[in-house]
Design an enzyme around this catalytic site. Structure first.
Site, PDB file in Angstrom:
ATOM      1  N   HIS A  16      -7.959  -4.979  -1.215  1.00 15.71           N
ATOM      2  CA  HIS A  16      -6.766  -4.189  -0.916  1.00 15.71           C
ATOM      3  C   HIS A  16      -5.958  -4.902   0.163  1.00 15.71           C
ATOM      4  O   HIS A  16      -6.395  -5.008   1.308  1.00 15.71           O
ATOM      5  CB  HIS A  16      -7.163  -2.786  -0.444  1.00 15.71           C
ATOM      6  CG  HIS A  16      -5.989  -1.871  -0.240  1.00 15.71           C
ATOM      7  ND1 HIS A  16      -5.291  -1.316  -1.291  1.00 15.71           N
ATOM      8  CD2 HIS A  16      -5.384  -1.423   0.893  1.00 15.71           C
ATOM      9  CE1 HIS A  16      -4.310  -0.565  -0.815  1.00 15.71           C
ATOM     10  NE2 HIS A  16      -4.337  -0.621   0.504  1.00 15.71           N
ATOM     11  N   SER A  52       0.826  -1.197   0.000  1.00 19.32           N
ATOM     12  CA  SER A  52       0.000   0.000   0.000  1.00 19.32           C
ATOM     13  C   SER A  52       0.871   1.262   0.000  1.00 19.32           C
ATOM     14  O   SER A  52       1.682   1.436  -0.912  1.00 19.32           O
ATOM     15  CB  SER A  52      -0.968  -0.047   1.191  1.00 19.32           C
ATOM     16  OG  SER A  52      -1.988   0.903   1.061  1.00 19.32           O
ATOM     17  N   ASP A  81      -9.840  -3.906  -5.973  1.00 21.70           N
ATOM     18  CA  ASP A  81      -9.306  -3.144  -4.838  1.00 21.70           C
ATOM     19  C   ASP A  81     -10.209  -1.934  -4.599  1.00 21.70           C
ATOM     20  O   ASP A  81     -10.288  -1.039  -5.439  1.00 21.70           O
ATOM     21  CB  ASP A  81      -7.877  -2.690  -5.154  1.00 21.70           C
ATOM     22  CG  ASP A  81      -7.182  -2.019  -3.983  1.00 21.70           C
ATOM     23  OD1 ASP A  81      -7.847  -1.259  -3.243  1.00 21.70           O
ATOM     24  OD2 ASP A  81      -5.971  -2.225  -3.812  1.00 21.70           O
TER      25      ASP A  81
END
Length: 449
Positions: free
Chosen positions: A392, A232, A364
């Site tokens: 995600h 991320s 996502d």
């Protein structure tokens, strides 16, 4: 078509590959000159789970990206991927402190009762359950320096995360217990039970700290080969770093997971859906506010931030509001928009000269599916793996918290190390066209005069 292929938890892998991916071959002329291998070939032959068209089935109750993502937030998964860490303190020459957590599974971390456990004066004491998983290295501990040649993986976590996150522990546990790697987690300032000592946090383009960390680790472990994996926002920092380093890279291979390549588009996307605006963005904003409150006294040493905190902290609800009022100005940007546009890591992809794999799920719900495919396909060093589902940083295989990506990604790094790094294979640049590495500079990166 089989029935399971119609199920929403059925996963399909799709690769986006450059027309002429970098081939690695021996520089020894005595070797067979035609013997070479590319990253896609290495995946197809050794890690079929990541091959183009590969399929699998994720946890049946998590039927979309929202549920895959939310499941990781609702549970800590403490009974799986158990890892013990010892923490090293980094004192940055540009001010402040950071922490690096080294995995020490299977090694004795007990001290004699007469020996007092070392705790840095600037950092908190580990209490309760944390004490079972964490302890500090003293600065003179001999284990912080070694001449061994074991490969080491450096992991960068997501927003306000750290070495404790289950998605991080999944990789740390797999690669240290199955593949004989060393592993450490680079914790961003103020994250994972660490204290800041200057009124500064971090952002998706702040590469100064990881650059210093990598250089420090290379001095401590001069014979090791280093690998990287970012999740991320940590993937954003890692990608920016690799693009800036370009052919000066000190990393053998890197993997980006759920990277918000375009911070501006991601900020728009997360607020464009009901789930994003009502759940994800407020939840991430809450985590950022908690981090600020944990370090309030130090942050308020800067009078500008103290004024913002006093006037606006209680009004902040989303990540964008936080970045607009705090992150952007903290790093010299006018607002969140200027920060997002400058620090977006897709802009640094042309500069990458490290073998680089990006893993992303099409569903996502935080980053969205708008990916820098053209930039990735234009760089022979880079490769994109898209999955039809996974959310995600999710990809849960079952209720226990087992992650689909953990084993194949770790196996890939092991195979890359054994088949390319150890054998001394080098990229063959003779017949490839590399993109211009002179990317838009990140405004906050320190540069030599």
């Amino acid at each position: 078509m089989r029935l399971k292929e119609l199920l929403p938890n059925f996963l399909i892998v799709h690769q986006e590959v450059p027309e002429d991916p970098i081939a690695f071959k021996s520089t020894d002329k005595r070797e067979n000159e035609n013997k070479e291998i590319t990253i896609p070939e290495l995946i197809d032959t050794k890690v079929p789970e990541l091959a183009d068209g590969a399929t699998d089935t994720l946890y049946g109750l998590l039927v979309n990206g929202h549920l895959q993502t939310a499941y990781g937030s609702f549970r800590h998964f403490d009974n799986i991927y158990k890892v013990q860490y010892k923490r090293m303190i980094i004192k940055y020459p540009h001010g402040g402190e950071g922490t690096v957590d080294f995995a020490v599974n299977g090694r004795s971390t007990k001290r004699r009762k007469v020996e007092k456990e070392y705790v840095p004066t600037s950092q908190p004491v580990f209490n309760g359950n944390l004490k079972r998983r964490y302890s500090y290295y003293s600065p003179d501990d001999p284990k912080l320096n070694s001449d061994d040649a074991k490969p080491m993986l450096i992991i960068l976590h997501g927003l306000t995360g750290g070495s404790r996150e289950s998605y991080v522990r999944a990789i740390v546990h797999e690669i240290t217990t199955k593949y004989d790697f060393e592993a450490c987690v680079f914790n961003a300032r103020g994250c994972c039970y660490s204290a800041i000592t200057t009124p500064l946090l971090y952002n998706g383009g702040w590469t100064n700290d990881i650059r210093y960390c990598v250089n420090d680790l290379r001095k401590r472990f001069p014979n090791r080969k280093f690998y990287m994996m970012g999740f991320s926002l940590g993937a954003s920092i890692m990608t920016n770093y690799l693009g800036e380093e370009s052919d000066r890279t000190k990393i053998e291979c890197a993997i980006s997971v759920s990277n918000p390549f375009d911070l501006y588009n991601s900020a728009y996307f997360i607020n464009s859906t009901p789930m994003g605006s009502r759940f994800y963005s407020p939840a991430l904003g809450h985590n950022l506010l908690r981090m600020v409150r944990n370090h309030l006294s130090t942050l308020e040493e800067n009078p500008d931030f103290k004024d913002v905190i006093e006037k606006h902290l209680k009004k902040i609800r989303t990540v964008r509001q936080f970045d607009n009022l705090l992150t952007g100005p903290m790093f010299g940007y006018k607002n969140a928009e200027e920060y997002y546009k400058n620090a977006s890591s897709y802009k640094r992809i042309p500069g990458i000269r490290t073998p680089f794999i990006a893993l992303h799920a099409q569903d996502d719900p935080i980053v969205g599916g708008d990916l820098p495919i053209d930039q990735i396909k234009s760089n022979p060093y880079t490769l994109l793996l898209e999955t039809s589902t996974g959310g995600h940083v999710g990809w849960f295989k079952d209720r226990s918290g087992r992650r689909w990506y953990a084993e194949p990604l770790c196996r890939f790094l092991k195979i890359f190390h054994d088949e390319i790094t150890v054998k001394g294979l080098k990229p063959d640049l003779e017949n490839v066209q590399l993109p211009d590495p002179n990317c838009e500079p990140i405004a906050t990166t320190f540069r030599a005069n």
